[in-house]
Scaffold this motif. Sequence first.
Motif, PDB file in Angstrom:
ATOM      1  N   HIS A 156       1.162  -1.249  -0.252  1.00 17.10           N
ATOM      2  CA  HIS A 156      -0.072   0.436  -0.020  1.00 17.10           C
ATOM      3  C   HIS A 156       1.128   1.039   0.281  1.00 17.10           C
ATOM      4  CE1 HIS A 156      -3.406   2.582   0.455  1.00 17.10           C
ATOM      5  NE2 HIS A 156      -2.909   2.939   1.782  1.00 17.10           N
ATOM      6  N   PHE A 157       0.600   2.585  -0.961  1.00 18.19           N
ATOM      7  CA  PHE A 157       1.557   3.263  -1.224  1.00 18.19           C
ATOM      8  C   PHE A 157       1.616   4.204   0.123  1.00 18.19           C
ATOM      9  CE2 PHE A 157       2.252   0.780  -5.059  1.00 18.19           C
ATOM     10  CZ  PHE A 157       4.181   1.351  -4.664  1.00 18.19           C
ATOM     11  N   LEU A 158       1.980   5.288   0.784  1.00 19.83           N
ATOM     12  CA  LEU A 158       1.133   6.239   1.418  1.00 19.83           C
ATOM     13  C   LEU A 158       1.230   7.647   0.049  1.00 19.83           C
ATOM     14  CD1 LEU A 158       0.239   7.731   4.041  1.00 19.83           C
ATOM     15  CD2 LEU A 158       2.703   7.961   4.952  1.00 19.83           C
ATOM     16  N   ARG A 159       0.662   8.581  -0.074  1.00 19.23           N
ATOM     17  CA  ARG A 159       0.288   8.906  -0.582  1.00 19.23           C
ATOM     18  C   ARG A 159       0.856  10.119   0.239  1.00 19.23           C
ATOM     19  NH1 ARG A 159       0.926   7.143  -6.146  1.00 19.23           N
ATOM     20  NH2 ARG A 159      -0.123   5.160  -6.705  1.00 19.23           N
ATOM     21  N   SER A 160       0.804  11.703  -0.492  1.00 21.21           N
ATOM     22  CA  SER A 160       0.931  12.306  -0.375  1.00 21.21           C
ATOM     23  C   SER A 160      -0.587  13.536   0.153  1.00 21.21           C
ATOM     24  CB  SER A 160       1.049  13.847  -1.477  1.00 21.21           C
ATOM     25  OG  SER A 160       1.953  15.282  -0.566  1.00 21.21           O
ATOM     26  N   ASP A 161      -1.306  14.187   1.061  1.00 20.75           N
ATOM     27  CA  ASP A 161      -2.425  14.774   1.139  1.00 20.75           C
ATOM     28  C   ASP A 161      -2.219  16.300   0.988  1.00 20.75           C
ATOM     29  OD1 ASP A 161      -1.573  15.366   3.291  1.00 20.75           O
ATOM     30  OD2 ASP A 161      -2.936  13.692   4.775  1.00 20.75           O
ATOM     31  N   SER A 192      -6.591   1.656  -5.518  1.00 23.62           N
ATOM     32  CA  SER A 192      -8.465   1.651  -5.372  1.00 23.62           C
ATOM     33  C   SER A 192      -9.145   2.577  -7.034  1.00 23.62           C
ATOM     34  CB  SER A 192      -8.875   2.168  -4.467  1.00 23.62           C
ATOM     35  OG  SER A 192      -7.863   3.093  -4.243  1.00 23.62           O
ATOM     36  N   ARG A 193     -10.053   3.064  -6.791  1.00 25.14           N
ATOM     37  CA  ARG A 193     -10.232   4.308  -8.079  1.00 25.14           C
ATOM     38  C   ARG A 193     -10.183   5.256  -7.215  1.00 25.14           C
ATOM     39  NH1 ARG A 193     -10.577   4.071 -12.896  1.00 25.14           N
ATOM     40  NH2 ARG A 193     -11.713   1.904 -12.962  1.00 25.14           N
ATOM     41  N   SER A 194     -10.164   6.013  -6.124  1.00 26.18           N
ATOM     42  CA  SER A 194      -9.466   7.059  -5.658  1.00 26.18           C
ATOM     43  C   SER A 194      -8.236   6.999  -5.733  1.00 26.18           C
ATOM     44  CB  SER A 194      -9.838   6.749  -3.994  1.00 26.18           C
ATOM     45  OG  SER A 194     -10.855   6.624  -3.900  1.00 26.18           O
ATOM     46  N   GLU A 195      -6.950   6.198  -5.830  1.00 27.79           N
ATOM     47  CA  GLU A 195      -5.474   5.958  -5.738  1.00 27.79           C
ATOM     48  C   GLU A 195      -5.786   6.498  -7.150  1.00 27.79           C
ATOM     49  OE1 GLU A 195      -4.183   2.111  -4.128  1.00 27.79           O
ATOM     50  OE2 GLU A 195      -2.427   3.072  -4.115  1.00 27.79           O
ATOM     51  N   ALA A 196      -6.680   5.867  -8.390  1.00 26.66           N
ATOM     52  CA  ALA A 196      -6.638   6.449 -10.506  1.00 26.66           C
ATOM     53  C   ALA A 196      -6.864   7.443 -10.496  1.00 26.66           C
ATOM     54  CB  ALA A 196      -7.340   5.291 -10.598  1.00 26.66           C
ATOM     55  N   PHE A 197      -7.317   7.819  -9.398  1.00 28.17           N
ATOM     56  CA  PHE A 197      -7.784   8.966  -9.381  1.00 28.17           C
ATOM     57  C   PHE A 197      -6.351  10.150  -8.607  1.00 28.17           C
ATOM     58  CE2 PHE A 197     -11.966   8.440 -10.189  1.00 28.17           C
ATOM     59  CZ  PHE A 197     -12.275   9.626 -10.803  1.00 28.17           C
ATOM     60  N   MET A 198      -5.515   9.914  -8.770  1.00 29.56           N
ATOM     61  CA  MET A 198      -4.834  10.988  -8.068  1.00 29.56           C
ATOM     62  C   MET A 198      -2.778  10.367  -8.649  1.00 29.56           C
ATOM     63  SD  MET A 198      -3.949  10.531  -3.941  1.00 29.56           S
ATOM     64  CE  MET A 198      -5.091   9.294  -3.034  1.00 29.56           C
ATOM     65  N   SER A 199      -3.119   9.405  -9.602  1.00 27.03           N
ATOM     66  CA  SER A 199      -2.173   8.585  -9.447  1.00 27.03           C
ATOM     67  C   SER A 199      -2.009   8.094 -10.912  1.00 27.03           C
ATOM     68  CB  SER A 199      -1.220   7.053  -8.857  1.00 27.03           C
ATOM     69  OG  SER A 199      -1.844   6.672  -8.976  1.00 27.03           O
ATOM     70  N   ASP A 200      -3.232   7.444 -11.223  1.00 26.56           N
ATOM     71  CA  ASP A 200      -3.043   7.502 -12.973  1.00 26.56           C
ATOM     72  C   ASP A 200      -3.028   9.174 -13.669  1.00 26.56           C
ATOM     73  OD1 ASP A 200      -3.914   5.438 -12.537  1.00 26.56           O
ATOM     74  OD2 ASP A 200      -5.616   5.366 -13.406  1.00 26.56           O
ATOM     75  N   ALA A 201      -1.930   9.169 -14.992  1.00 26.30           N
ATOM     76  CA  ALA A 201      -1.332  10.301 -16.287  1.00 26.30           C
ATOM     77  C   ALA A 201      -2.981  10.651 -16.414  1.00 26.30           C
ATOM     78  CB  ALA A 201      -0.735   9.599 -16.810  1.00 26.30           C
ATOM     79  N   GLN A 202      -3.040  11.985 -16.057  1.00 26.27           N
ATOM     80  CA  GLN A 202      -4.537  12.308 -16.153  1.00 26.27           C
ATOM     81  C   GLN A 202      -3.893  12.913 -18.611  1.00 26.27           C
ATOM     82  OE1 GLN A 202      -5.131  14.620 -13.323  1.00 26.27           O
ATOM     83  NE2 GLN A 202      -6.092  13.406 -12.191  1.00 26.27           N
ATOM     84  N   THR A 224     -11.935  16.366  -7.081  1.00 28.78           N
ATOM     85  CA  THR A 224     -12.799  14.931  -8.100  1.00 28.78           C
ATOM     86  C   THR A 224     -12.191  14.152  -7.727  1.00 28.78           C
ATOM     87  OG1 THR A 224     -11.986  16.293 -10.009  1.00 28.78           O
ATOM     88  CG2 THR A 224     -13.799  17.279 -10.248  1.00 28.78           C
ATOM     89  N   GLY A 225     -11.880  13.262  -6.997  1.00 29.42           N
ATOM     90  CA  GLY A 225     -11.314  12.662  -6.490  1.00 29.42           C
ATOM     91  C   GLY A 225     -11.965  10.669  -7.046  1.00 29.42           C
ATOM     92  N   SER A 226     -13.393  11.208  -7.029  1.00 24.04           N
ATOM     93  CA  SER A 226     -13.755   9.605  -7.081  1.00 24.04           C
ATOM     94  C   SER A 226     -15.125  10.261  -7.623  1.00 24.04           C
ATOM     95  CB  SER A 226     -14.315   9.273  -5.626  1.00 24.04           C
ATOM     96  OG  SER A 226     -15.619   9.830  -5.573  1.00 24.04           O
ATOM     97  N   TYR A 227     -16.438   8.720  -8.554  1.00 22.59           N
ATOM     98  CA  TYR A 227     -16.987   9.069  -8.885  1.00 22.59           C
ATOM     99  C   TYR A 227     -18.327   9.815  -8.662  1.00 22.59           C
ATOM    100  CZ  TYR A 227     -14.616   5.589 -12.387  1.00 22.59           C
ATOM    101  OH  TYR A 227     -13.443   5.129 -12.857  1.00 22.59           O
TER     102      TYR A 227
END
Lengths: 788, 161
Positions: free
Chosen positions: A39-44, A286-296, A705-708
């Motif tokens: 699990h990655f601890l990501r910056s908030d 998770s989808r929430s991670e996808a929103f902040m780690s997939d290239a946009q 916009t971090g989730s559906y």
Amino acid sequence: MPKDTGIGAAKKRREDVRFLTGAGNYTDDINVRGQAYVHFLRSDVAHAKINGIDTSAAAAMPGVVRIFTGADFTGVGGLPCGWQVTDRHGVPMQEPPHPILAQGKVRHVGDPIAAVVADTYEQARDAAEAIVLDLEELPAVVNMGAALKDGATKVHDDLTSNLCYDWVLGQTDDAAVQAAFDAAAHVTTLELTNQRLVANPMEPRVAVAEYSRGTEDYTLYTTSQNPHVIRLLMCAFVLGLPEHKVRVVAPDVGGGFGTKIFHYAEEAFVTFAAKACNRPVKWTASRSEAFMSDAQGRDHVTKIELALDADNNFVALRTNTMANMGAYLSTFSSSVPTWLHGTLMAGNYRTPVIQVNVKAVFTNTVPVDAYRGAGRPEATYQLERVIDKAARELGVDPIKLRRQNFITEFPYDTPVALTYDTGDYNGTMDKLEVAADIVGFAARRAESEKRGKLRGLGVNCYIEACGIAPSNIVGMLGARAGLYDAATVRVNATGSISVMVGAHSHGQGHETAFPQVVAEMIGIDESMVEIVHGDTSKIPFGMGTYGSRSLAVCGSAMVRATEKIINKAKKIAAHLMEASDTDIELKDGRFTVAGTDKSVAWGDVTLTAYVPHNFPLTEIEPGLEETAFYDPANFTYPAGAYACEVEVDPETGKVTVERFAAADDFGNIINPMIVDGQVHGGIGQGIGQALLESCVYDENGQLLTGSYMDYAMPRADDVPFYAVDHSSQTPCTHNPLGVKGCGEAGAIGSPPAVVNAVIDALHSGGMTHVAHIDMPVSPSRVWSAMQG
Amino acid sequence: MPQVSMTVNGKATSGTVEGRTLLSGYLRDHLGLTGTHVGCDTSQCGACVVHVNGAAVKSCAILALEADGADVATIEGQANADGSLNVIQQAFQDHHGLQCGFCTPGMVMSAAALLKENPKPTERDVREYLEGNICRCTGYHNIVKAIMAASGQDVTAIAAE
């Protein structure tokens, strides 16, 4: 009569059966014995200095195997950018390091700081919550204009500014461009935003890696559109591993849309950690991670100016665009606003003078890279919006204005570095006018008005450069990779065929469409041909699937390899029939000696190849397996015309898409059912961009916009049925199948049609002051525009 | 850790789960029924739809323990007894109602629930029912068409396949 087999047949997809019965094999379905979970601890926060990471309490939590921080990765490389753009002065772009785990600073919400590997996913997540971070928050730069101001906070301290590059294409002489504008009879100017989007393939990213101490081999299973590219980048630039000791597998992949092209930190991490922990390591976003780690995707702000002469001919075009790179350069990020965008600014039109200016900007946001269309939707949107605005200002029919300026002679050298090989833009527009029933629009508008609704019709054209790409050209333009593709055709002794391809299918139906080509060339049943893809240990070194390139590039390699097979098989057949191989014909799976009744079956020849008792061993080798690499001579140029009809509720500003029609010229078509499906999907995404989707950060760089729940994905009731026509076909002149590619067209061609339709609706209601509304054209934006 | 038992696709199953284990996690990780997909973490996407006691349920939105004793049906149990595709699955293949296949299990399970309560849905009925199922590939055209075809309606008049 439509064909029921081979090239041009609407074959049902063979891969569907496994997907419809729950038997697909996606990366998250893969579990390796003894695997641990990360699990990655990501910056908030968007921007902060890391003063300390205390992992002591977390390390003592149940099940924790090991905790990694940036300090564990000081000896390895960062994630590379695959395209070096050179600015208007000949200077290479600024290229900051992109670490696997943050080194000293975090630069966007979601930037990974630490990684907890534990026996279970839940334990990893629990332990991550026990890590104590000492973050010193810094001001964040989010707005591109502010990021470029003198004295702005820098995203990267070691760079001179937040400007990645300042690039120009076309007529570089500013005075010459200005002279063309000064001489024009009319100039239309438009400022617009192509908003940031999130690609959102329905399968979140996943990576599982294992390391064998015995053989020192690694295997990485990952959600990728291009496993060989991932292996090369990860081995050569990040981890310093020998490529031949690393196998990368991209099994069934649940959609890509560009965002699964790129090499991501998580892939390199699990590969590194599998050895470091001596255990397989799995990561599932998770989808929430996808929103902040997939290239946009997208995120361009543009001013576009179109100059016309007194006869409404386009005489000059000038654009100034700011393109958001986010906090780091993702794999192909730098190429999107430049060579995939600026080169398309001629569109379908003869415009003698074009100047494209692009400033790429670093901000404290998630990195931006290719999303379906990648640069071409941004080009199409601004061009087709400004043409529509010009038509309205000049009081001329927007279709007529386009037709008047169409390129009609091919090949055509544009002022922005491309040579269109073929096309028929008037013919395609003719098809659109029928498909969209343009003549019936007035009656439909009257009917809408009876119900108190405003109805608008929006039309636009598009062109795209696909089948990327000629390696020598992209190399000159800064690409750090070749863009050929490869296929190996392995004929088995009993005559069945395995085709190993560099392209990767993640929804495009290659397993069905590719065999249609090989089976037709040989004259055997498609069920005898199997496509193998997605595993570097099985397939030749190909560059994967993106840019609508699979069939145009990899399909061409497959054709070349099959031609080699046929040539060799003819020699074997000639030997068996004691004839000259120049007299051998292959038809319907039988080899015949021309002008005689002598023949041998495909299976006889293939068996002879592997049981070479009666075989010309002094002339050719036994076996029947051939590989071809295909490097295209040019891009391909799919083009089309789209029409959208909307209803606008004048009370609420709500826009409803009532009709949508697409006429595309994809050249030759292998499977029309699959092509239609590709266009449908692209239109769905384009309507999503036009009406619903937007990735939003607040002024502190917080992702709102971090989730559906917050990011509006198009749903079934947001879209209509689409009318799709691809009977306008001018085959590509330089690849063996005459194909152009169809994967991105829908997403490129549809947003301007929707917005043009909304503006048309408002003007029909007397709101002629509304020149433009930025996407997403939400009810509140429409309503506000209506109020003036 | 608590014990949970339920019937899944007609077979009795049981396992030991954490209190926080979701039904989707029980199906995927404990039973190996990986046809049920997880596409989000806010119960929006619908890739994880299964039937619990005959009703369409997002399996990421209930705990495994809440399904204790329930009769659960997943995509793996939908084909006909001879292994051939059922009417809905066949319609999805016939009308190209899937591309990458990730949302497909949820779509098929939702479609089955829709047709049970509304055997002849209109286009609008189908689109509204699918509000809770997101597909990123198809633009929904062929999904809606497939479901209407599966209900026995003539879809030939609907624009191109």
